[in-house]
Design a protein around this motif. Sequence first.
Motif, PDB file in Angstrom:
ATOM      1  N   PHE A  85     -24.860 -11.851  46.051  1.00  0.00           N
ATOM      2  CA  PHE A  85     -23.494 -12.334  45.947  1.00  0.00           C
ATOM      3  C   PHE A  85     -22.479 -11.310  46.459  1.00  0.00           C
ATOM      4  O   PHE A  85     -21.443 -11.690  47.014  1.00  0.00           O
ATOM      5  CB  PHE A  85     -23.153 -12.727  44.506  1.00  0.00           C
ATOM      6  CG  PHE A  85     -21.779 -13.303  44.391  1.00  0.00           C
ATOM      7  CD1 PHE A  85     -21.478 -14.533  44.976  1.00  0.00           C
ATOM      8  CD2 PHE A  85     -20.762 -12.616  43.740  1.00  0.00           C
ATOM      9  CE1 PHE A  85     -20.204 -15.064  44.900  1.00  0.00           C
ATOM     10  CE2 PHE A  85     -19.477 -13.148  43.655  1.00  0.00           C
ATOM     11  CZ  PHE A  85     -19.207 -14.372  44.243  1.00  0.00           C
ATOM     12  N   ARG A 138     -19.705 -12.854  48.946  1.00  0.00           N
ATOM     13  CA  ARG A 138     -18.300 -12.983  48.569  1.00  0.00           C
ATOM     14  C   ARG A 138     -17.359 -12.408  49.628  1.00  0.00           C
ATOM     15  O   ARG A 138     -16.162 -12.717  49.645  1.00  0.00           O
ATOM     16  CB  ARG A 138     -18.049 -12.306  47.222  1.00  0.00           C
ATOM     17  CG  ARG A 138     -18.085 -10.793  47.247  1.00  0.00           C
ATOM     18  CD  ARG A 138     -17.964 -10.215  45.849  1.00  0.00           C
ATOM     19  NE  ARG A 138     -16.808 -10.751  45.146  1.00  0.00           N
ATOM     20  CZ  ARG A 138     -16.578 -10.562  43.847  1.00  0.00           C
ATOM     21  NH1 ARG A 138     -17.432  -9.862  43.105  1.00  0.00           N
ATOM     22  NH2 ARG A 138     -15.502 -11.052  43.276  1.00  0.00           N
ATOM     23  N   LYS A 139     -17.880 -11.597  50.535  1.00  0.00           N
ATOM     24  CA  LYS A 139     -17.059 -11.011  51.584  1.00  0.00           C
ATOM     25  C   LYS A 139     -16.870 -11.955  52.774  1.00  0.00           C
ATOM     26  O   LYS A 139     -16.044 -11.697  53.645  1.00  0.00           O
ATOM     27  CB  LYS A 139     -17.696  -9.711  52.084  1.00  0.00           C
ATOM     28  CG  LYS A 139     -17.818  -8.625  51.019  1.00  0.00           C
ATOM     29  CD  LYS A 139     -18.571  -7.419  51.567  1.00  0.00           C
ATOM     30  CE  LYS A 139     -18.770  -6.362  50.501  1.00  0.00           C
ATOM     31  NZ  LYS A 139     -19.561  -5.207  51.013  1.00  0.00           N
ATOM     32  N   SER A 166     -14.137 -19.476  51.061  1.00  0.00           N
ATOM     33  CA  SER A 166     -15.016 -18.420  50.589  1.00  0.00           C
ATOM     34  C   SER A 166     -15.721 -18.956  49.349  1.00  0.00           C
ATOM     35  O   SER A 166     -15.230 -19.874  48.699  1.00  0.00           O
ATOM     36  CB  SER A 166     -14.221 -17.151  50.253  1.00  0.00           C
ATOM     37  OG  SER A 166     -13.207 -17.442  49.297  1.00  0.00           O
ATOM     38  N   VAL A 209     -23.379 -20.205  42.361  1.00  0.00           N
ATOM     39  CA  VAL A 209     -22.166 -20.385  43.155  1.00  0.00           C
ATOM     40  C   VAL A 209     -21.956 -21.870  43.432  1.00  0.00           C
ATOM     41  O   VAL A 209     -22.884 -22.680  43.342  1.00  0.00           O
ATOM     42  CB  VAL A 209     -22.226 -19.602  44.484  1.00  0.00           C
ATOM     43  CG1 VAL A 209     -22.297 -18.110  44.225  1.00  0.00           C
ATOM     44  CG2 VAL A 209     -23.413 -20.058  45.334  1.00  0.00           C
ATOM     45  N   ARG A 252     -17.101 -19.434  45.653  1.00  0.00           N
ATOM     46  CA  ARG A 252     -16.667 -19.132  44.293  1.00  0.00           C
ATOM     47  C   ARG A 252     -17.836 -19.332  43.340  1.00  0.00           C
ATOM     48  O   ARG A 252     -18.755 -20.106  43.599  1.00  0.00           O
ATOM     49  CB  ARG A 252     -15.498 -20.040  43.878  1.00  0.00           C
ATOM     50  CG  ARG A 252     -14.370 -20.092  44.883  1.00  0.00           C
ATOM     51  CD  ARG A 252     -13.902 -18.683  45.317  1.00  0.00           C
ATOM     52  NE  ARG A 252     -13.275 -17.944  44.259  1.00  0.00           N
ATOM     53  CZ  ARG A 252     -11.960 -17.763  44.142  1.00  0.00           C
ATOM     54  NH1 ARG A 252     -11.140 -18.265  45.056  1.00  0.00           N
ATOM     55  NH2 ARG A 252     -11.466 -17.064  43.138  1.00  0.00           N
ATOM     56  N   THR A 253     -17.786 -18.645  42.220  1.00  0.00           N
ATOM     57  CA  THR A 253     -18.902 -18.698  41.283  1.00  0.00           C
ATOM     58  C   THR A 253     -18.738 -19.840  40.288  1.00  0.00           C
ATOM     59  O   THR A 253     -17.633 -20.322  40.021  1.00  0.00           O
ATOM     60  CB  THR A 253     -19.026 -17.389  40.492  1.00  0.00           C
ATOM     61  OG1 THR A 253     -17.871 -17.231  39.652  1.00  0.00           O
ATOM     62  CG2 THR A 253     -19.157 -16.197  41.428  1.00  0.00           C
TER      63      THR A 253
END
Length: 258
Positions: free
Chosen positions: A77, A81-82, A97, A55, A99-100
């Motif tokens: 993850f 991600r939430k 938030s 990430v 991101r990958t």
Amino acid sequence: MTVSAAQRKSFPLVTAHTGCMETLDNTLESVRRGIELGADVIEEDVRVTRDGVAVLAHDDLWPAVGGEQIRISQMDFAELRKLEVEVDHAGKKGIISFRTLEEMLEIIKPSGKIANLDLKTDEAINAAAAVVDKLGMLEQVFLSGCEVDRAREAEQRQPKLRKLLNADVKLFTSIPYEQAVSQTCQDALETSCFGINIYHEFITPALLERAQALELPVYAWTVNDTKLMELYADMGVASITARNVEALVGLRMKRRQT
């Protein structure tokens, strides 16, 4: 220092530091902004979740919205991600938030730009390599964030990935400068790094002469003052990393027109 006309027309690679211009660090907005402005290289930080997902993040510990403290390395993850986290860095505040790395590289790939992946942990070596391999982007990626120990780890684990040696600031402040230059160049060669990534204040003509003689390009970070951009361009660094990408690209255009 006298600068020739040829030197003035040549120009270092423009590397967009994560969070370039007014964007927040480690966001896809930052990636897109660097590309839009004409940077050659896009730099982002990389960490790894508990389940091995690469990430974009500089730190492990973050304040989640609502007050909870979270650690990227201690979360899968799907959980991460939430969440949204609060950012207060480099004079900018906001909420992001995570991101990958895969999302970042999917933007980089069609642009033809190069991705500079600033690894923040050893675990990021294999995680980054897996994404690069999946997307077939070996020629569009290199690693940074590799001081000598991590550079050795990267060479052992993923020798196909190109990498810069991050010059050790402590080395340059604890021993004579000439010795620090010699040790840094030696470390870069021994760990198969293709160049040296160094904080700009430690760059001198002596360093550049020694590194260039060994075919080790010198990448300067992080330069936001226009006069310093001109100075290092004239000195012959291979790349300048900047948050102020607009000014650096503008200087490049000016040089090419004269």
